[in-house]
Design a protein around this motif. Structure first.
Motif, PDB file in Angstrom:
ATOM      1  N   ASP A 234     -27.038 -63.186  13.516  1.00  0.00           N
ATOM      2  CA  ASP A 234     -27.914 -62.045  13.261  1.00  0.00           C
ATOM      3  C   ASP A 234     -27.244 -60.970  12.407  1.00  0.00           C
ATOM      4  O   ASP A 234     -27.921 -60.171  11.758  1.00  0.00           O
ATOM      5  N   ILE A 235     -25.924 -60.939  12.435  1.00  0.00           N
ATOM      6  CA  ILE A 235     -25.240 -59.865  11.718  1.00  0.00           C
ATOM      7  C   ILE A 235     -24.239 -60.369  10.679  1.00  0.00           C
ATOM      8  O   ILE A 235     -23.687 -59.571   9.927  1.00  0.00           O
TER       9      ILE A 235
ATOM     10  N   GLN B 219     -24.146 -75.886  17.037  1.00  0.00           N
ATOM     11  CA  GLN B 219     -24.289 -74.543  16.474  1.00  0.00           C
ATOM     12  C   GLN B 219     -25.249 -73.737  17.337  1.00  0.00           C
ATOM     13  O   GLN B 219     -26.193 -74.277  17.902  1.00  0.00           O
ATOM     14  N   GLY B 220     -24.994 -72.450  17.422  1.00  0.00           N
ATOM     15  CA  GLY B 220     -25.872 -71.547  18.155  1.00  0.00           C
ATOM     16  C   GLY B 220     -25.953 -70.219  17.452  1.00  0.00           C
ATOM     17  O   GLY B 220     -25.412 -70.033  16.353  1.00  0.00           O
ATOM     18  N   GLY B 221     -26.617 -69.264  18.083  1.00  0.00           N
ATOM     19  CA  GLY B 221     -26.794 -67.964  17.477  1.00  0.00           C
ATOM     20  C   GLY B 221     -25.518 -67.151  17.363  1.00  0.00           C
ATOM     21  O   GLY B 221     -25.449 -66.187  16.602  1.00  0.00           O
TER      22      GLY B 221
ATOM     23  N   THR C  12     -14.823 -67.153   4.363  1.00  0.00           N
ATOM     24  CA  THR C  12     -14.626 -66.029   5.274  1.00  0.00           C
ATOM     25  C   THR C  12     -15.977 -65.573   5.818  1.00  0.00           C
ATOM     26  O   THR C  12     -17.012 -65.735   5.178  1.00  0.00           O
ATOM     27  N   VAL C  13     -15.935 -65.007   7.005  1.00  0.00           N
ATOM     28  CA  VAL C  13     -17.152 -64.499   7.642  1.00  0.00           C
ATOM     29  C   VAL C  13     -17.366 -63.057   7.201  1.00  0.00           C
ATOM     30  O   VAL C  13     -16.443 -62.235   7.248  1.00  0.00           O
ATOM     31  N   GLN C  14     -18.590 -62.765   6.759  1.00  0.00           N
ATOM     32  CA  GLN C  14     -18.919 -61.440   6.245  1.00  0.00           C
ATOM     33  C   GLN C  14     -20.200 -60.937   6.910  1.00  0.00           C
ATOM     34  O   GLN C  14     -21.112 -61.720   7.168  1.00  0.00           O
ATOM     35  N   THR C  15     -20.238 -59.623   7.164  1.00  0.00           N
ATOM     36  CA  THR C  15     -21.464 -59.047   7.715  1.00  0.00           C
ATOM     37  C   THR C  15     -22.519 -58.944   6.620  1.00  0.00           C
ATOM     38  O   THR C  15     -22.191 -58.864   5.434  1.00  0.00           O
ATOM     39  N   ILE C  16     -23.794 -58.940   7.039  1.00  0.00           N
ATOM     40  CA  ILE C  16     -24.879 -58.902   6.053  1.00  0.00           C
ATOM     41  C   ILE C  16     -25.005 -57.523   5.406  1.00  0.00           C
ATOM     42  O   ILE C  16     -25.651 -57.390   4.368  1.00  0.00           O
TER      43      ILE C  16
END
Length: 355
Positions: free
Chosen positions: A57-58, A30-32, A66-70
């Motif tokens: 970060d975002i 895993q990374g940023g 699912t991937v969601q923005t903050i």
């Protein structure tokens, strides 16, 4: 007014999760900006590595995976970054080289993108250095020349890795080195989101990568990072971060690197150490401008390469400029002294004659 960030607990896809024709088996790293999984390709019945675009970060992952923005304001940046991730995967898929990780496909799912790559058996160069200690010159040359061959193919296609370091070089069981985890998409995202310091790796990133836009970088950028990787293998530590080294004058910056490399001159040939030092010049114009040029320096110590000639000429011109500057100053001081002497003589003459 911007919304308050919604904290989403970051989590990986679970073991056994079905992702199109792939089944997740484990997490490899895993990374940023992403998560890499070991997965089973159920169609071709083989293991693959799958990298998921996940800029921590975002964005984060919701309960439905699912991937969601903050927050909503960052959604466009996530889409923008995902497009570059996909573009990078498509570019890499065109390369079929023994020293470059093989990219099979890229697809979108869970509001993000996935890059499917070959799964290699072996260990990272970082792990190998920890396990085996300092490699000999012959072993380093074998590794270095193979990676240079891979970089030559990338650079001919106007593609730059931008994140070469021991952790992104993988050593197969047969000893072949391959380049992993390319940083071009990360660099673009970092420039867009103003998080460049989180994108680059201190010690391995040249100065232009911190403060220059992507169009200011070139083959010399990867040459610096690969040189820093070999420096780490030789000395046990990465070089001083380029942002600090850039505060020194040219000769000071060169000596800071050379003095450390020279401590190992009993184990490595001088021309090999000099070739590594040339790759780590703070000024990118003083580095080899292509991997072909750097390969020449590494393979044949009897050849006066373009780099050596250019550096020698630069050094000569610098010394000539300094010498000319000193001469001009000396002539100025002499003229001032003569003028003062003449004025003093006039005053003496007037005093003696009229007083």
């Amino acid at each position: 007014m911007a919304e308050a960030p919604v904290k989403i607990e970051p989590k990986t896809l679970p073991i056994g999760y079905e992702l199109q024709c792939y089944t997740i088996k484990s997490v490899l790293g895993q990374g940023g900006f992403g998560i890499t999984y070991l997965a089973q390709d159920n169609t071709l019945e083989r293991e693959v590595a799958i990298k998921e675009f996940m800029p921590r970060d975002i964005a984060g992952r919701g309960n439905d995976y699912t991937v969601q923005t903050i927050n909503k304001e960052l959604h466009e940046k996530l889409i923008w970054g995902m497009e570059r991730f996909i573009r990078e995967a498509r570019t890499l898929s065109k390369f079929n080289h023994d020293n470059i990780v093989r990219v099979y496909s890229v697809f979108e799912a869970n509001n993000t993108a996935y890059m499917v790559m070959s799964y290699e058996h072996g260990i990272s160069f970082h792990e190998k250095l920890l396990r085996d200690g300092r490699p000999g010159e012959q072993e380093l040359m074998h590794l270095l020349l193979g990676l240079i061959d891979g970089l030559e193919v990338l650079h001919e296609a106007r593609f730059i890795h931008r994140d070469i370091k021991p952790g992104n070089i993988f050593i197969r069981e047969d000893g072949t080195a391959i380049l992993l985890d390319f940083g071009s998409a990360r660099q673009a995202i970092g420039e867009e989101t103003m998080t460049l310091t989180k994108v680059v790796t201190p010690g391995y990133a040249p100065f232009e990568q911190y403060y220059g836009r992507s169009d200011m970088q070139g083959p010399w950028t990867d040459i610096y990072s690969l040189g820093a990787t070999i420096y780490k293998a030789i000395t046990g530590e990465p070089p001083m971060d380029s942002t600090f080294r850039n505060r020194y004058t040219g000769e000071e910056a060169i000596n800071e690197i050379w003095n450390e490399l020279d401590k190992h001159s009993k184990e490595y040939s001088t021309f090999f150490l000099r070739a590594i030092e040339h790759a780590l010049r703070s000024n990118h114009k003083e580095r080899p401008q292509s991997v072909q040029e750097w390969r020449t320096m590494l393979e044949d110590p009897s050849v006066s390469t373009q780099t050596q000639w250019r550096l020698a000429a630069g050094s000569f011109n610098k010394k000539l400029s300094i010498s000319e500057s000193k001469t001009k100053k000396q002539n100025l001081y002499l003229a001032i002294a003569v003028a003062i002497s003449l004025i003093f003589a006039v005053f003496v003459y007037i005093y003696v004659t009229y007083f």
